[in-house]
Design a protein around this motif. Structure first.
Motif, PDB file in Angstrom:
ATOM      1  N   ARG A  19     -16.378 -45.747  -7.810  1.00  0.00           N
ATOM      2  CA  ARG A  19     -15.192 -45.047  -8.303  1.00  0.00           C
ATOM      3  C   ARG A  19     -13.957 -45.859  -7.932  1.00  0.00           C
ATOM      4  NH1 ARG A  19     -12.495 -39.116  -7.077  1.00  0.00           N
ATOM      5  NH2 ARG A  19     -11.935 -40.097  -5.103  1.00  0.00           N
ATOM      6  N   LEU A  20     -13.248 -46.290  -8.958  1.00  0.00           N
ATOM      7  CA  LEU A  20     -12.001 -47.019  -8.760  1.00  0.00           C
ATOM      8  C   LEU A  20     -10.844 -46.033  -8.693  1.00  0.00           C
ATOM      9  CD1 LEU A  20     -12.432 -49.985 -11.268  1.00  0.00           C
ATOM     10  CD2 LEU A  20     -13.272 -49.768  -8.931  1.00  0.00           C
ATOM     11  N   SER A  21      -9.874 -46.345  -7.838  1.00  0.00           N
ATOM     12  CA  SER A  21      -8.663 -45.551  -7.726  1.00  0.00           C
ATOM     13  C   SER A  21      -7.454 -46.445  -7.957  1.00  0.00           C
ATOM     14  CB  SER A  21      -8.544 -44.907  -6.347  1.00  0.00           C
ATOM     15  OG  SER A  21      -9.619 -44.030  -6.089  1.00  0.00           O
ATOM     16  N   CYS A  22      -6.424 -45.872  -8.516  1.00  0.00           N
ATOM     17  CA  CYS A  22      -5.168 -46.591  -8.771  1.00  0.00           C
ATOM     18  C   CYS A  22      -4.045 -45.657  -8.362  1.00  0.00           C
ATOM     19  CB  CYS A  22      -5.080 -46.965 -10.242  1.00  0.00           C
ATOM     20  SG  CYS A  22      -3.489 -47.623 -10.770  1.00  0.00           S
ATOM     21  N   VAL A  23      -3.382 -45.990  -7.255  1.00  0.00           N
ATOM     22  CA  VAL A  23      -2.338 -45.126  -6.710  1.00  0.00           C
ATOM     23  C   VAL A  23      -0.964 -45.717  -6.998  1.00  0.00           C
ATOM     24  CG1 VAL A  23      -1.430 -44.004  -4.660  1.00  0.00           C
ATOM     25  CG2 VAL A  23      -3.884 -44.384  -4.874  1.00  0.00           C
ATOM     26  N   ALA A  24      -0.084 -44.895  -7.538  1.00  0.00           N
ATOM     27  CA  ALA A  24       1.289 -45.319  -7.790  1.00  0.00           C
ATOM     28  C   ALA A  24       2.140 -45.083  -6.540  1.00  0.00           C
ATOM     29  CB  ALA A  24       1.875 -44.548  -8.967  1.00  0.00           C
ATOM     30  N   SER A  25       3.075 -46.012  -6.287  1.00  0.00           N
ATOM     31  CA  SER A  25       3.915 -45.923  -5.090  1.00  0.00           C
ATOM     32  C   SER A  25       4.895 -44.768  -5.160  1.00  0.00           C
ATOM     33  CB  SER A  25       4.672 -47.234  -4.891  1.00  0.00           C
ATOM     34  OG  SER A  25       5.454 -47.532  -6.034  1.00  0.00           O
ATOM     35  N   GLU A  26       5.133 -44.263  -6.382  1.00  0.00           N
ATOM     36  CA  GLU A  26       5.999 -43.111  -6.556  1.00  0.00           C
ATOM     37  C   GLU A  26       5.606 -42.412  -7.849  1.00  0.00           C
ATOM     38  OE1 GLU A  26       9.383 -45.999  -6.873  1.00  0.00           O
ATOM     39  OE2 GLU A  26      10.034 -44.590  -8.433  1.00  0.00           O
ATOM     40  N   ARG A  27       6.077 -41.204  -8.012  1.00  0.00           N
ATOM     41  CA  ARG A  27       5.777 -40.472  -9.229  1.00  0.00           C
ATOM     42  C   ARG A  27       6.403 -41.198 -10.421  1.00  0.00           C
ATOM     43  NH1 ARG A  27       8.501 -37.001 -12.385  1.00  0.00           N
ATOM     44  NH2 ARG A  27       7.296 -35.559 -13.668  1.00  0.00           N
ATOM     45  N   ILE A  28       5.644 -41.361 -11.486  1.00  0.00           N
ATOM     46  CA  ILE A  28       6.128 -42.008 -12.701  1.00  0.00           C
ATOM     47  C   ILE A  28       6.392 -40.926 -13.737  1.00  0.00           C
ATOM     48  CG2 ILE A  28       5.615 -43.675 -14.525  1.00  0.00           C
ATOM     49  CD1 ILE A  28       3.689 -45.041 -12.592  1.00  0.00           C
ATOM     50  N   SER A  29       7.626 -40.871 -14.185  1.00  0.00           N
ATOM     51  CA  SER A  29       7.988 -39.862 -15.185  1.00  0.00           C
ATOM     52  C   SER A  29       7.766 -40.408 -16.590  1.00  0.00           C
ATOM     53  CB  SER A  29       9.462 -39.469 -15.015  1.00  0.00           C
ATOM     54  OG  SER A  29      10.282 -40.602 -15.214  1.00  0.00           O
ATOM     55  N   ARG A  30       7.724 -39.530 -17.548  1.00  0.00           N
ATOM     56  CA  ARG A  30       7.639 -39.893 -18.963  1.00  0.00           C
ATOM     57  C   ARG A  30       6.472 -40.838 -19.243  1.00  0.00           C
ATOM     58  NH1 ARG A  30      13.100 -41.864 -21.261  1.00  0.00           N
ATOM     59  NH2 ARG A  30      12.185 -41.065 -23.178  1.00  0.00           N
ATOM     60  N   ILE A  31       5.300 -40.520 -18.718  1.00  0.00           N
ATOM     61  CA  ILE A  31       4.142 -41.363 -18.970  1.00  0.00           C
ATOM     62  C   ILE A  31       3.697 -41.211 -20.413  1.00  0.00           C
ATOM     63  CG2 ILE A  31       1.705 -41.703 -18.431  1.00  0.00           C
ATOM     64  CD1 ILE A  31       2.326 -40.995 -15.549  1.00  0.00           C
ATOM     65  N   LYS A  32       3.457 -42.344 -21.040  1.00  0.00           N
ATOM     66  CA  LYS A  32       2.953 -42.368 -22.413  1.00  0.00           C
ATOM     67  C   LYS A  32       1.434 -42.390 -22.414  1.00  0.00           C
ATOM     68  CE  LYS A  32       3.179 -45.195 -26.629  1.00  0.00           C
ATOM     69  NZ  LYS A  32       3.743 -46.450 -27.213  1.00  0.00           N
ATOM     70  N   ILE A  33       0.889 -43.318 -21.650  1.00  0.00           N
ATOM     71  CA  ILE A  33      -0.559 -43.458 -21.561  1.00  0.00           C
ATOM     72  C   ILE A  33      -0.875 -44.300 -20.335  1.00  0.00           C
ATOM     73  CG2 ILE A  33      -0.758 -45.560 -22.937  1.00  0.00           C
ATOM     74  CD1 ILE A  33      -3.223 -44.240 -24.315  1.00  0.00           C
ATOM     75  N   MET A  34      -2.083 -44.180 -19.808  1.00  0.00           N
ATOM     76  CA  MET A  34      -2.508 -44.986 -18.664  1.00  0.00           C
ATOM     77  C   MET A  34      -3.990 -45.273 -18.794  1.00  0.00           C
ATOM     78  SD  MET A  34      -1.846 -41.903 -15.999  1.00  0.00           S
ATOM     79  CE  MET A  34      -2.149 -40.228 -16.567  1.00  0.00           C
ATOM     80  N   GLY A  35      -4.441 -46.309 -18.096  1.00  0.00           N
ATOM     81  CA  GLY A  35      -5.845 -46.636 -18.253  1.00  0.00           C
ATOM     82  C   GLY A  35      -6.267 -47.839 -17.442  1.00  0.00           C
ATOM     83  N   TRP A  36      -7.411 -48.374 -17.849  1.00  0.00           N
ATOM     84  CA  TRP A  36      -8.021 -49.508 -17.146  1.00  0.00           C
ATOM     85  C   TRP A  36      -8.422 -50.594 -18.138  1.00  0.00           C
ATOM     86  CZ3 TRP A  36      -8.586 -49.481 -11.821  1.00  0.00           C
ATOM     87  CH2 TRP A  36      -8.394 -48.249 -11.189  1.00  0.00           C
ATOM     88  N   TYR A  37      -8.115 -51.838 -17.755  1.00  0.00           N
ATOM     89  CA  TYR A  37      -8.606 -53.013 -18.453  1.00  0.00           C
ATOM     90  C   TYR A  37      -9.568 -53.747 -17.515  1.00  0.00           C
ATOM     91  CZ  TYR A  37      -5.283 -53.155 -22.395  1.00  0.00           C
ATOM     92  OH  TYR A  37      -4.594 -52.900 -23.543  1.00  0.00           O
ATOM     93  N   ARG A  38     -10.362 -54.631 -18.087  1.00  0.00           N
ATOM     94  CA  ARG A  38     -11.171 -55.523 -17.276  1.00  0.00           C
ATOM     95  C   ARG A  38     -11.182 -56.918 -17.888  1.00  0.00           C
ATOM     96  NH1 ARG A  38     -17.239 -52.963 -18.313  1.00  0.00           N
ATOM     97  NH2 ARG A  38     -17.481 -53.655 -20.480  1.00  0.00           N
ATOM     98  N   GLN A  39     -11.421 -57.904 -17.019  1.00  0.00           N
ATOM     99  CA  GLN A  39     -11.425 -59.287 -17.480  1.00  0.00           C
ATOM    100  C   GLN A  39     -12.397 -60.105 -16.667  1.00  0.00           C
ATOM    101  OE1 GLN A  39      -7.587 -61.291 -17.497  1.00  0.00           O
ATOM    102  NE2 GLN A  39      -8.274 -62.613 -19.163  1.00  0.00           N
ATOM    103  N   THR A  40     -13.155 -60.949 -17.373  1.00  0.00           N
ATOM    104  CA  THR A  40     -14.039 -61.912 -16.726  1.00  0.00           C
ATOM    105  C   THR A  40     -13.556 -63.307 -17.107  1.00  0.00           C
ATOM    106  OG1 THR A  40     -15.559 -61.773 -18.600  1.00  0.00           O
ATOM    107  CG2 THR A  40     -16.023 -60.381 -16.697  1.00  0.00           C
ATOM    108  N   PRO A  41     -13.839 -64.315 -16.275  1.00  0.00           N
ATOM    109  CA  PRO A  41     -13.398 -65.681 -16.565  1.00  0.00           C
ATOM    110  C   PRO A  41     -13.868 -66.145 -17.940  1.00  0.00           C
ATOM    111  CG  PRO A  41     -14.197 -65.538 -14.329  1.00  0.00           C
ATOM    112  CD  PRO A  41     -14.550 -64.238 -14.981  1.00  0.00           C
ATOM    113  N   GLY A  42     -12.960 -66.702 -18.700  1.00  0.00           N
ATOM    114  CA  GLY A  42     -13.305 -67.230 -20.003  1.00  0.00           C
ATOM    115  C   GLY A  42     -13.344 -66.216 -21.126  1.00  0.00           C
ATOM    116  N   LYS A  43     -13.087 -64.959 -20.799  1.00  0.00           N
ATOM    117  CA  LYS A  43     -13.099 -63.919 -21.825  1.00  0.00           C
ATOM    118  C   LYS A  43     -11.743 -63.233 -21.874  1.00  0.00           C
ATOM    119  CE  LYS A  43     -16.531 -61.175 -22.466  1.00  0.00           C
ATOM    120  NZ  LYS A  43     -17.571 -60.141 -22.264  1.00  0.00           N
ATOM    121  N   GLN A  44     -11.471 -62.662 -23.039  1.00  0.00           N
ATOM    122  CA  GLN A  44     -10.221 -61.917 -23.177  1.00  0.00           C
ATOM    123  C   GLN A  44     -10.284 -60.619 -22.395  1.00  0.00           C
ATOM    124  OE1 GLN A  44      -9.339 -61.401 -27.431  1.00  0.00           O
ATOM    125  NE2 GLN A  44      -7.291 -62.190 -27.009  1.00  0.00           N
ATOM    126  N   ARG A  45      -9.118 -60.192 -21.923  1.00  0.00           N
ATOM    127  CA  ARG A  45      -9.037 -58.902 -21.250  1.00  0.00           C
ATOM    128  C   ARG A  45      -9.356 -57.804 -22.258  1.00  0.00           C
ATOM    129  NH1 ARG A  45      -3.570 -58.185 -18.231  1.00  0.00           N
ATOM    130  NH2 ARG A  45      -2.793 -58.254 -20.385  1.00  0.00           N
TER     131      ARG A  45
END
Length: 120
Positions: A19-45
């Protein structure tokens, strides 16, 4: 400046979970969208999963049924539950948050990335 800090990556055997977690240092207002990307060497994100503030989710076909994205606004935290992991899931996973901005549309915040390695 908002900072996003990921954690939860590591080495896991095929079939395992993380389980990955992503913590913001402060509350972010007006969020449009959020998510996760991944990348391996030699491949596009590639986009793995995304979620809107209303809870609408979207997944890459290769992770559907195995990964679950969620968010806890009270904790300023985004999660990615990864089950039935495969070697091809090995990558650096980075979280992002898009914030609505007047005049420019949106501003994207990125995390620094966390390594996920699936290997026996």
């Amino acid at each position: 400046q908002v900072q996003l800090v990921e954690s939860g990556g590591g080495l896991v055997q095929p079939g395992g979970s993380l389980r990955l977690s992503c913590v913001a240092s402060e509350r972010i207002s007006r969020i449009k969208i959020m998510g996760w990307y991944r990348q391996t060497p030699g491949k596009q994100r590639e986009l793995v999963a995304s979620i809107t503030p209303s809870g609408t989710t979207n997944y890459q076909d290769s992770v559907k049924g195995r990964f679950t994205i969620s968010a806890d606004a009270a904790k300023n935290t985004l999660y990615l539950q990864m089950n039935s992991l495969k070697p091809e899931d090995t990558a650096v996973y980075s979280c992002y948050v898009d914030q609505f901005m007047d005049y420019v549309g949106a501003k994207r915040y990125w995390g620094q990335g966390t390594q996920v390695t699936v290997s026996s």
